[in-house]
Design a protein around this motif. Structure first.
Motif, PDB file in Angstrom:
ATOM      1  N   ASP A   1       0.868  -1.168   0.000  1.00 21.65           N
ATOM      2  CA  ASP A   1       0.000   0.000   0.000  1.00 21.65           C
ATOM      3  C   ASP A   1       0.918   1.235   0.000  1.00 21.65           C
ATOM      4  N   PRO A   2       0.606   2.310  -0.746  1.00 20.93           N
ATOM      5  CA  PRO A   2       1.490   3.478  -0.814  1.00 20.93           C
ATOM      6  C   PRO A   2       1.884   4.065   0.551  1.00 20.93           C
ATOM      7  N   ASP A   3       0.962   4.076   1.504  1.00 23.55           N
ATOM      8  CA  ASP A   3       1.289   4.605   2.831  1.00 23.55           C
ATOM      9  C   ASP A   3       2.302   3.711   3.546  1.00 23.55           C
ATOM     10  N   LEU A   4       2.105   2.403   3.445  1.00 22.40           N
ATOM     11  CA  LEU A   4       3.039   1.456   4.055  1.00 22.40           C
ATOM     12  C   LEU A   4       4.392   1.538   3.351  1.00 22.40           C
ATOM     13  N   ARG A   5       4.371   1.661   2.011  1.00 22.23           N
ATOM     14  CA  ARG A   5       5.610   1.784   1.241  1.00 22.23           C
ATOM     15  C   ARG A   5       6.408   3.002   1.724  1.00 22.23           C
ATOM     16  N   ARG A   6       5.757   4.134   1.895  1.00 19.99           N
ATOM     17  CA  ARG A   6       6.426   5.350   2.377  1.00 19.99           C
ATOM     18  C   ARG A   6       7.002   5.131   3.780  1.00 19.99           C
ATOM     19  N   GLU A   7       6.228   4.483   4.632  1.00 23.18           N
ATOM     20  CA  GLU A   7       6.678   4.222   6.009  1.00 23.18           C
ATOM     21  C   GLU A   7       7.921   3.335   6.009  1.00 23.18           C
ATOM     22  N   ARG A   8       7.894   2.253   5.223  1.00 23.40           N
ATOM     23  CA  ARG A   8       9.012   1.311   5.203  1.00 23.40           C
ATOM     24  C   ARG A   8      10.259   1.914   4.547  1.00 23.40           C
ATOM     25  N   LEU A   9      10.068   2.668   3.470  1.00 28.88           N
ATOM     26  CA  LEU A   9      11.209   3.326   2.840  1.00 28.88           C
ATOM     27  C   LEU A   9      11.799   4.392   3.757  1.00 28.88           C
ATOM     28  N   THR A  10      10.938   5.083   4.476  1.00 26.90           N
ATOM     29  CA  THR A  10      11.403   6.086   5.441  1.00 26.90           C
ATOM     30  C   THR A  10      12.221   5.427   6.540  1.00 26.90           C
ATOM     31  N   ASP A  11      11.682   4.340   7.090  1.00 25.86           N
ATOM     32  CA  ASP A  11      12.399   3.623   8.163  1.00 25.86           C
ATOM     33  C   ASP A  11      13.744   3.085   7.660  1.00 25.86           C
ATOM     34  N   PHE A  12      13.757   2.599   6.423  1.00 31.03           N
ATOM     35  CA  PHE A  12      14.978   2.053   5.827  1.00 31.03           C
ATOM     36  C   PHE A  12      16.014   3.151   5.585  1.00 31.03           C
ATOM     37  N   LEU A  13      15.634   4.235   4.934  1.00 35.98           N
ATOM     38  CA  LEU A  13      16.585   5.290   4.575  1.00 35.98           C
ATOM     39  C   LEU A  13      16.999   6.145   5.764  1.00 35.98           C
TER      40      LEU A  13
END
Length: 183
Positions: free
Chosen positions: A78-90
């Motif tokens: 889901d786009p919101d989850l994708r943003r959250e996971r990419l944020t946590d990763f980067l």
């Protein structure tokens, strides 16, 4: 007569610029000149676990490789989850991210990489081949090195390596041996 210089280097690093040139990477974003970004780990990582939410054992010194599996995983989120996971990763500040296999680079990845100042590169190479060549290159570049200061001469058919501090007379000793018929 060969001369060598003294230095021991066990904590080496390599410029990201050198990796980019060696691997033929296309730079999509870098927060500063790649010559100033130093890579000090010969290990690389596939960020499947961090993108799934597990970040406990993350090593920011490793180059992160986003291949087919990570690309598909991100697309299915889901786009919101994708943003959250990419944020946590980067947010963990990996030294660099490389997208392989000619996969389309997620625009959100680039946006967040710029925000967190994480370099992002791209290659058409398949993931396994790219990782193998990158790891091999990094192991050579980051290998421990010992350089000795000395003179190599042949005396009665045997090789002699004369070592010692600078200015102690190694070259003069070698010259005297050469004058007496040695090589």
């Amino acid at each position: 007569m060969d001369e060598y210089s003294v230095s021991e280097n066990y904590t080496s690093s390599v410029e990201l610029e050198k990796i980019i040139k060696e691997s033929g990477l296309r730079v999509l974003y870098t927060p500063e000149d790649p010559k100033k970004i130093m890579v000090s780990s010969a290990e690389v990582n596939r960020p499947g676990l961090p993108l799934a939410g597990f970040t406990e054992c993350f090593d920011p010194k490793r180059i992160e490789i986003i291949g087919n599996a990570e690309t598909v995983m991100l697309r299915q989120m889901d786009p919101d989850l994708r943003r959250e996971r990419l944020t946590d990763f980067l947010r963990l500040s990996p030294v660099a991210v490389v997208v392989t296999h000619g996969n389309e680079v997620e625009p959100m990845l680039l946006e967040l990489a710029e925000y967190f100042e994480v370099p992002v590169m791209f290659t058409q190479d398949n993931t396994s081949d790219f990782m193998a060549s990158l790891i091999s290159f990094l192991h050579v570049q980051l290998a421990p090195q010992i350089t000795r200061h000395g003179v190599l001469v042949e005396v009665y058919g045997e090789g002699m390596f004369i070592t010692g501090d600078s200015g102690i007379g190694k070259s003069e000793t070698a010259i005297e041996l050469i004058k007496r018929g040695h090589r």
